[in-house]
Design a protein around this motif. Structure first.
Motif, PDB file in Angstrom:
ATOM      1  N   ASP A 216       0.835  -1.205   0.000  1.00 24.51           N
ATOM      2  CA  ASP A 216       0.000   0.000   0.000  1.00 24.51           C
ATOM      3  C   ASP A 216       0.868   1.253   0.000  1.00 24.51           C
ATOM      4  N   VAL A 217       1.926   1.250   0.789  1.00 28.19           N
ATOM      5  CA  VAL A 217       2.826   2.413   0.851  1.00 28.19           C
ATOM      6  C   VAL A 217       3.530   2.621  -0.489  1.00 28.19           C
ATOM      7  N   LEU A 218       4.020   1.536  -1.073  1.00 25.12           N
ATOM      8  CA  LEU A 218       4.776   1.625  -2.323  1.00 25.12           C
ATOM      9  C   LEU A 218       3.885   1.660  -3.565  1.00 25.12           C
ATOM     10  N   GLN A 219       2.621   1.378  -3.388  1.00 24.92           N
ATOM     11  CA  GLN A 219       1.657   1.283  -4.485  1.00 24.92           C
ATOM     12  C   GLN A 219       2.138   0.300  -5.545  1.00 24.92           C
ATOM     13  N   THR A 220       2.443  -0.908  -5.079  1.00 26.41           N
ATOM     14  CA  THR A 220       2.899  -1.979  -5.950  1.00 26.41           C
ATOM     15  C   THR A 220       2.236  -3.286  -5.530  1.00 26.41           C
ATOM     16  N   SER A 221       2.422  -4.309  -6.321  1.00 27.11           N
ATOM     17  CA  SER A 221       1.827  -5.609  -5.997  1.00 27.11           C
ATOM     18  C   SER A 221       2.758  -6.411  -5.090  1.00 27.11           C
TER      19      SER A 221
END
Length: 66
Positions: free
Chosen positions: A21-26
């Motif tokens: 969520d913080v990195l906006q990645t899977s």
């Protein structure tokens, strides 16, 4: 912010989902970064358990180095 509050924030442990969520990645991308040594490895809070967590301070340092 007081020193004590900052320390508690730095000591926070995050799950894979929270880091994603913080990195906006899977999660698969994050796992690949960890596997390839491009992201700080998680720690095991309980040496006998399967749970892994990431230190907030490690993530903050990694982000500041980008």
């Amino acid at each position: 912010m007081t020193g004590n509050a900052k320390t508690k924030q730095d000591e926070r442990l995050l799950t894979y989902a929270e880091v994603c969520d913080v990195l906006q990645t899977s999660q698969s991308t994050l796992r690949r970064y960890v596997r390839d040594g491009r992201f700080p490895p998680p720690i095991k809070p309980n040496p006998y358990g399967r749970t892994v967590r990431f230190r907030y301070s490690d993530i903050a340092a990694w982000l500041s180095d980008l």
